[in-house]
Design an enzyme around this catalytic site. Sequence first.
Site, short mmCIF file in Angstrom:
data_model
loop_
_atom_site.label_atom_id
_atom_site.label_comp_id
_atom_site.label_asym_id
_atom_site.label_seq_id
_atom_site.Cartn_x
_atom_site.Cartn_y
_atom_site.Cartn_z
N SER A 202 29.26 -29.71 3.82
CA SER A 202 29.30 -28.25 3.66
C SER A 202 28.50 -27.84 2.41
O SER A 202 27.30 -28.07 2.36
CB SER A 202 30.75 -27.79 3.61
OG SER A 202 30.86 -26.42 3.86
N ASP A 228 27.99 -31.32 8.71
CA ASP A 228 28.48 -30.08 9.31
C ASP A 228 28.18 -28.83 8.50
O ASP A 228 29.08 -28.02 8.22
CB ASP A 228 29.99 -30.16 9.58
CG ASP A 228 30.38 -29.22 10.72
OD1 ASP A 228 29.68 -29.24 11.75
OD2 ASP A 228 31.36 -28.46 10.58
N HIS A 358 35.64 -29.27 11.15
CA HIS A 358 34.64 -29.09 10.09
C HIS A 358 34.60 -30.29 9.15
O HIS A 358 33.53 -30.68 8.68
CB HIS A 358 34.96 -27.81 9.32
CG HIS A 358 34.01 -27.51 8.21
ND1 HIS A 358 32.64 -27.47 8.38
CD2 HIS A 358 34.22 -27.25 6.89
CE1 HIS A 358 32.06 -27.18 7.23
NE2 HIS A 358 33.00 -27.06 6.31
#
Length: 400
Positions: A202, A228, A358
Amino acid sequence: MSDLQRLWAKSKFGIANESLKEMDEEPGTDVVPGLPDIPEPVDDDSSSASSVSSTGTIIPSPNQKLFARPQGIPRGRTLEQIPWTAYFERELYLQTGSDPQILHHAYLTSPVGNGPLFVMHHGAGSSGLSFAVVGSEIRRRLPAAGILAIDCRGHGSTVAPEGSDLDLGLATLSGDLYNVVEATKLEMKWEKLPHVVLVGHSLGGAVVTDLAMSGRLGSSLLAYTVLDVVEGSAMDALQSMQTYLSTRPSGFATMQAGIDWHIRTRTIRNSVSARSSVPALLVFDESADTTRPWRWRTNLSATQRFWEDWFVGLSKKFLGARGGKMLLLAGTDRLDTELTIGQMQGKYALQVFTEAGHFIHEDLPEKTAISLVDFYRRNDRSALVLPPKVSDLLKQGKKV
């Protein structure tokens, strides 16, 4: 009971007609007993509410190895935290010249021999322990590998002056990551940096990409992996980020309650990962509500002014930086146009784990580790055997 069964029971056991009538009236005798409850798997891979965007019910595939257990880690329905010592050989507190007021914290397992160093940067609100389980899985498959997982400023155990206005701009975080890598080299008295594989989740994906693009690691940088995060979907998700944060509890009664919340809401789908990483996200606040004294260590709402800066231009930098590059996603819908074109042109490796949320590396640490180790081996320059030079062959008197 049939007439034949009555006759047999009467002749065999001498059962009276009245008892036979009672047996006829007993409820449920013609129903197959229900199967016993099967305990719910600890590593649940059902749908999650992630910190950015992750919806949909996923049916686990047979090869997911839901019951695979890291060696030495107690399992079961316990919510007790797992200490960092189960995964890393040491923790480091490092000062860098760029900002001496910040005392950077990192977890380290040193590489062996010519093994690579996987440098891990977590996402916003997380910590270096987000990579605890996946790091141990990497070491299981590549014992010579080293793992350096940092806590960026304002997160984990990295110490910053209280009351100071933390700078969490992308350039600052990228510089911190480089400085921590160099400070680790000095602390460990390495003659030179091992081959480095950057891994970022992220926000961390944006940080490692920015560092790779800067070229500051030089020839030491072998490759980098982003987990991700894609510029397009990240920018879209930022619009609803404050709404998501408002739905989180402001605190928890106990540490175990915090771990349980992450597992129940499927924010983290792997209970071992949750028990390893969640404790670093919470801090005991004596001045807080006595019913919920365990508070979030990082105030993500206060970082909103940096959000756009983190992700603008990410796709272009990811494709343009030197070194091998890989993108791990939880769904193909996250790909934006620029990355879709780049993937069709073979500019980077892409893997999609649709059964993960996620937090790919925490939900599926084993699969993520396999991907990272294979990625390293494909980019390992030391494994290349180059043909001899023509000039060398001529000097040896060989015909060319």
